[in-house]
Write a protein that holds these residues in place. Structure first.
Motif, PDB file in Angstrom:
ATOM      1  N   LEU A   3      36.940  -6.714  17.913  1.00 27.23           N
ATOM      2  CA  LEU A   3      35.888  -6.361  16.954  1.00 27.23           C
ATOM      3  C   LEU A   3      35.970  -4.870  16.695  1.00 27.23           C
ATOM      4  O   LEU A   3      36.040  -4.082  17.633  1.00 27.23           O
ATOM      5  CB  LEU A   3      34.495  -6.688  17.510  1.00 27.23           C
ATOM      6  CG  LEU A   3      34.091  -8.146  17.663  1.00 27.23           C
ATOM      7  CD1 LEU A   3      32.724  -8.234  18.331  1.00 27.23           C
ATOM      8  CD2 LEU A   3      34.064  -8.847  16.323  1.00 27.23           C
ATOM      9  N   THR A   4      35.970  -4.470  15.431  1.00 32.37           N
ATOM     10  CA  THR A   4      35.991  -3.054  15.106  1.00 32.37           C
ATOM     11  C   THR A   4      34.826  -2.727  14.184  1.00 32.37           C
ATOM     12  O   THR A   4      34.473  -3.519  13.321  1.00 32.37           O
ATOM     13  CB  THR A   4      37.307  -2.660  14.408  1.00 32.37           C
ATOM     14  OG1 THR A   4      37.521  -3.537  13.302  1.00 32.37           O
ATOM     15  CG2 THR A   4      38.481  -2.765  15.363  1.00 32.37           C
ATOM     16  N   ALA A   5      34.253  -1.543  14.373  1.00 33.97           N
ATOM     17  CA  ALA A   5      33.084  -1.163  13.587  1.00 33.97           C
ATOM     18  C   ALA A   5      33.391   0.054  12.731  1.00 33.97           C
ATOM     19  O   ALA A   5      34.180   0.921  13.113  1.00 33.97           O
ATOM     20  CB  ALA A   5      31.914  -0.853  14.517  1.00 33.97           C
ATOM     21  N   MET A  40      29.492  -7.115  20.657  1.00 32.04           N
ATOM     22  CA  MET A  40      28.556  -6.852  19.560  1.00 32.04           C
ATOM     23  C   MET A  40      27.423  -5.948  20.032  1.00 32.04           C
ATOM     24  O   MET A  40      26.981  -5.057  19.308  1.00 32.04           O
ATOM     25  CB  MET A  40      27.981  -8.175  19.015  1.00 32.04           C
ATOM     26  CG  MET A  40      28.920  -8.953  18.115  1.00 32.04           C
ATOM     27  SD  MET A  40      29.255  -8.148  16.530  1.00 32.04           S
ATOM     28  CE  MET A  40      27.713  -8.429  15.655  1.00 32.04           C
ATOM     29  N   ARG A  41      26.977  -6.172  21.261  1.00 27.16           N
ATOM     30  CA  ARG A  41      25.897  -5.335  21.790  1.00 27.16           C
ATOM     31  C   ARG A  41      26.355  -3.882  21.882  1.00 27.16           C
ATOM     32  O   ARG A  41      25.657  -2.963  21.471  1.00 27.16           O
ATOM     33  CB  ARG A  41      25.445  -5.828  23.165  1.00 27.16           C
ATOM     34  CG  ARG A  41      24.263  -5.010  23.711  1.00 27.16           C
ATOM     35  CD  ARG A  41      23.898  -5.378  25.140  1.00 27.16           C
ATOM     36  NE  ARG A  41      23.271  -6.678  25.225  1.00 27.16           N
ATOM     37  CZ  ARG A  41      23.803  -7.747  25.799  1.00 27.16           C
ATOM     38  NH1 ARG A  41      25.015  -7.645  26.346  1.00 27.16           N
ATOM     39  NH2 ARG A  41      23.186  -8.876  25.836  1.00 27.16           N
ATOM     40  N   GLU A  42      27.582  -3.687  22.390  1.00 25.97           N
ATOM     41  CA  GLU A  42      28.109  -2.319  22.490  1.00 25.97           C
ATOM     42  C   GLU A  42      28.187  -1.651  21.114  1.00 25.97           C
ATOM     43  O   GLU A  42      27.827  -0.497  20.947  1.00 25.97           O
ATOM     44  CB  GLU A  42      29.524  -2.343  23.096  1.00 25.97           C
ATOM     45  CG  GLU A  42      29.582  -2.766  24.556  1.00 25.97           C
ATOM     46  CD  GLU A  42      31.020  -3.039  25.011  1.00 25.97           C
ATOM     47  OE1 GLU A  42      31.177  -3.568  26.113  1.00 25.97           O
ATOM     48  OE2 GLU A  42      31.974  -2.739  24.250  1.00 25.97           O
ATOM     49  N   LEU A  43      28.687  -2.402  20.152  1.00 29.92           N
ATOM     50  CA  LEU A  43      28.939  -1.805  18.838  1.00 29.92           C
ATOM     51  C   LEU A  43      27.661  -1.549  18.051  1.00 29.92           C
ATOM     52  O   LEU A  43      27.637  -0.692  17.168  1.00 29.92           O
ATOM     53  CB  LEU A  43      29.871  -2.726  18.014  1.00 29.92           C
ATOM     54  CG  LEU A  43      31.310  -2.831  18.508  1.00 29.92           C
ATOM     55  CD1 LEU A  43      32.066  -3.890  17.717  1.00 29.92           C
ATOM     56  CD2 LEU A  43      32.015  -1.485  18.380  1.00 29.92           C
ATOM     57  N   PRO A  77      18.787  -3.751  17.737  1.00 27.68           N
ATOM     58  CA  PRO A  77      17.605  -2.905  17.859  1.00 27.68           C
ATOM     59  C   PRO A  77      16.536  -3.322  16.834  1.00 27.68           C
ATOM     60  O   PRO A  77      16.865  -3.889  15.791  1.00 27.68           O
ATOM     61  CB  PRO A  77      18.145  -1.500  17.527  1.00 27.68           C
ATOM     62  CG  PRO A  77      19.615  -1.573  17.759  1.00 27.68           C
ATOM     63  CD  PRO A  77      20.018  -2.976  17.471  1.00 27.68           C
ATOM     64  N   GLU A  78      15.316  -3.027  17.152  1.00 27.29           N
ATOM     65  CA  GLU A  78      14.184  -3.361  16.289  1.00 27.29           C
ATOM     66  C   GLU A  78      14.423  -2.858  14.859  1.00 27.29           C
ATOM     67  O   GLU A  78      14.850  -1.725  14.657  1.00 27.29           O
ATOM     68  CB  GLU A  78      12.926  -2.700  16.871  1.00 27.29           C
ATOM     69  CG  GLU A  78      11.636  -3.042  16.163  1.00 27.29           C
ATOM     70  CD  GLU A  78      11.125  -4.419  16.569  1.00 27.29           C
ATOM     71  OE1 GLU A  78      11.473  -4.860  17.680  1.00 27.29           O
ATOM     72  OE2 GLU A  78      10.401  -5.051  15.761  1.00 27.29           O
ATOM     73  N   GLY A  79      14.184  -3.712  13.904  1.00 27.19           N
ATOM     74  CA  GLY A  79      14.286  -3.290  12.502  1.00 27.19           C
ATOM     75  C   GLY A  79      15.684  -3.394  11.916  1.00 27.19           C
ATOM     76  O   GLY A  79      15.882  -3.125  10.729  1.00 27.19           O
ATOM     77  N   VAL A  80      16.665  -3.743  12.734  1.00 21.80           N
ATOM     78  CA  VAL A  80      18.038  -3.862  12.238  1.00 21.80           C
ATOM     79  C   VAL A  80      18.317  -5.328  11.910  1.00 21.80           C
ATOM     80  O   VAL A  80      17.948  -6.222  12.665  1.00 21.80           O
ATOM     81  CB  VAL A  80      19.047  -3.358  13.290  1.00 21.80           C
ATOM     82  CG1 VAL A  80      20.475  -3.501  12.785  1.00 21.80           C
ATOM     83  CG2 VAL A  80      18.757  -1.917  13.656  1.00 21.80           C
TER      84      VAL A  80
END
Lengths: 119, 166
Positions: A3-5, A40-43, A77-80
Motif C-alpha cells: 500500500l502506498t500513500a 491502513m492504520r499506519e498510513l 481519525p474523527e471526521g475523516v
C-alpha cells in the motif's frame, strides 16, 4: 501488503488535501486482511479530510478483504472519510452484493495528476 | 496422498477421489483457487463467471479454515464437476460442525443502512447464498460436507434453463 500513500491537492475542495492510498497487490483476501488493516492504520494516522483508496490494481477481494476495508474506515481519525476508487468488476460486485456500495462513496477513477497543476 | 475417511456408506466421496486436497490455511486456499480457476478458464468460462466461482469457493474454504478448524489446522477435500447444470461443488473437512448443525443460510447481517453499524464480518455466507444454489450442509461421521451449485457455463446460457431456487 503493498500500500502506498500520496497526498494530492484537492481541486474540488480547495480547503483540504486528499490522501490517496494505492493498493498495489492483486488480491485483498483472507491471507492479507489483517496486514491490510494494520497498514491502513499506519498510513492514515494524522490524516484529515478525505482518504481515497485506489483499488485499480485489485482483481479480487473476498469477505475478509471487505471486512478489512470496512475496518479501515472505522479506525480513521474523527471526521475523516474513506472513499473508494477504480473498482474492477469482480471487486465492484462484492460491494454491490453486500450493499457496502451504499456505505462508501465510490469514484470511477482515482484522483491523480492534479499535484502539479494550479487548481 | 492423505485423504479423509468418508465414513460408512462413502457418501462424502461417492467413490471419486477429490479433485484437490489442501491444507486448511489461507495461502493454501489461494493456491487451490488459482488451480481451480485455471482449469475452469480452460473449459470456456467467462471472466465474470470465473469471478463468481472464485468468490464462492473462497468464502466456503475460508469458513472452514477460520471456523471449522481454527487454530487446529487440518485438511480440506474439494470436488467439482462442470456440467449442463453448472458447476457442482462438494467440500469436505474434519473440523468442528456448523453451529446448531446447520449452515447459516438465512440471516440479515448485511442489510445495513448506516456506516456506524456496518459489520466488519459476516459477509461470507451472505456472498455464498447470493452466488450459489442448492446449498446443502450435512455432518456425517464427523465430516462436514457442503455441496452447492454455481450456475455458469451452458447452464447460464438459455434463459430459464438450469436455474432453480436455493
Amino acid at each position: 501488503m503493498n500500500l502506498t500513500a500520496e497526498t494530492i491537492r484537492d481541486c474540488a475542495e480547495t480547503t483540504q488535501n486528499c490522501l490517496v492510498i494505492r493498493a498495489g497487490d492483486p488480491r485483498i483476501d483472507a491471507a492479507v486482511a489483517i496486514r491490510f488493516k494494520d497498514r491502513m492504520r499506519e498510513l492514515t494516522e494524522g490524516a484529515g479530510g478525505r482518504v481515497v483508496l485506489d483499488l485499480g490494481q485489485v482483481e479480487f477481494i473476498d469477505s475478509s478483504g471487505l471486512g478489512a476495508i470496512v475496518g479501515a474506515m472505522k479506525q480513521l481519525p474523527e471526521g475523516v472519510t474513506l472513499e473508494l476508487a477504480a473498482l474492477m468488476p469482480n471487486v465492484d460486485r462484492v460491494f454491490r452484493l453486500t450493499r457496502m456500495d451504499t456505505v462508501f462513496t465510490i469514484h470511477p477513477t482515482a484522483p491523480a495528476g492534479q499535484r502539479d497543476r494550479a487548481c | 496422498m492423505p485423504t479423509l475417511d468418508p465414513g460408512p456408506g462413502g457418501q462424502a466421496v461417492r467413490g471419486e477421489a477429490p479433485a484437490l486436497v489442501l491444507r486448511a490455511e489461507a495461502m493454501a486456499v489461494r493456491d487451490a483457487l488459482a488451480r481451480v480457476i485455471d482449469q475452469l478458464r480452460g473449459q470456456g468460462l467467462g471472466v465474470e463467471e470465473l469471478g463468481s466461482v472464485e468468490l464462492v469457493l473462497a468464502e466456503a474454504l475460508n469458513n472452514i479454515v477460520e471456523h471449522a478448524y481454527g487454530d487446529m489446522g487440518g485438511e480440506i477435500q474439494l470436488w467439482w464437476t462442470l456440467g449442463p447444470r453448472g458447476l457442482q461443488v462438494r467440500i469436505a473437512d474434519h473440523g468442528a460442525a456448523m453451529p446448531d448443525g446447520k449452515a447459516p443460510l438465512t440471516f440479515g447481517q448485511c442489510a445495513v443502512d448506516h456506516a456506524a453499524i456496518v459489520p466488519e464480518g459476516g459477509f461470507g455466507w451472505f456472498l455464498i447464498t447470493g452466488l450459489a444454489h442448492n446449498i446443502v450442509y450435512r455432518r456425517e461421521s464427523g465430516i462436514n460436507i457442503l455441496t452447492f451449485r454455481v450456475i455458469v457455463g451452458d447452464a447460464a446460457l438459455p434463459p430459464g434453463r438450469g436455474d432453480s431456487l436455493l
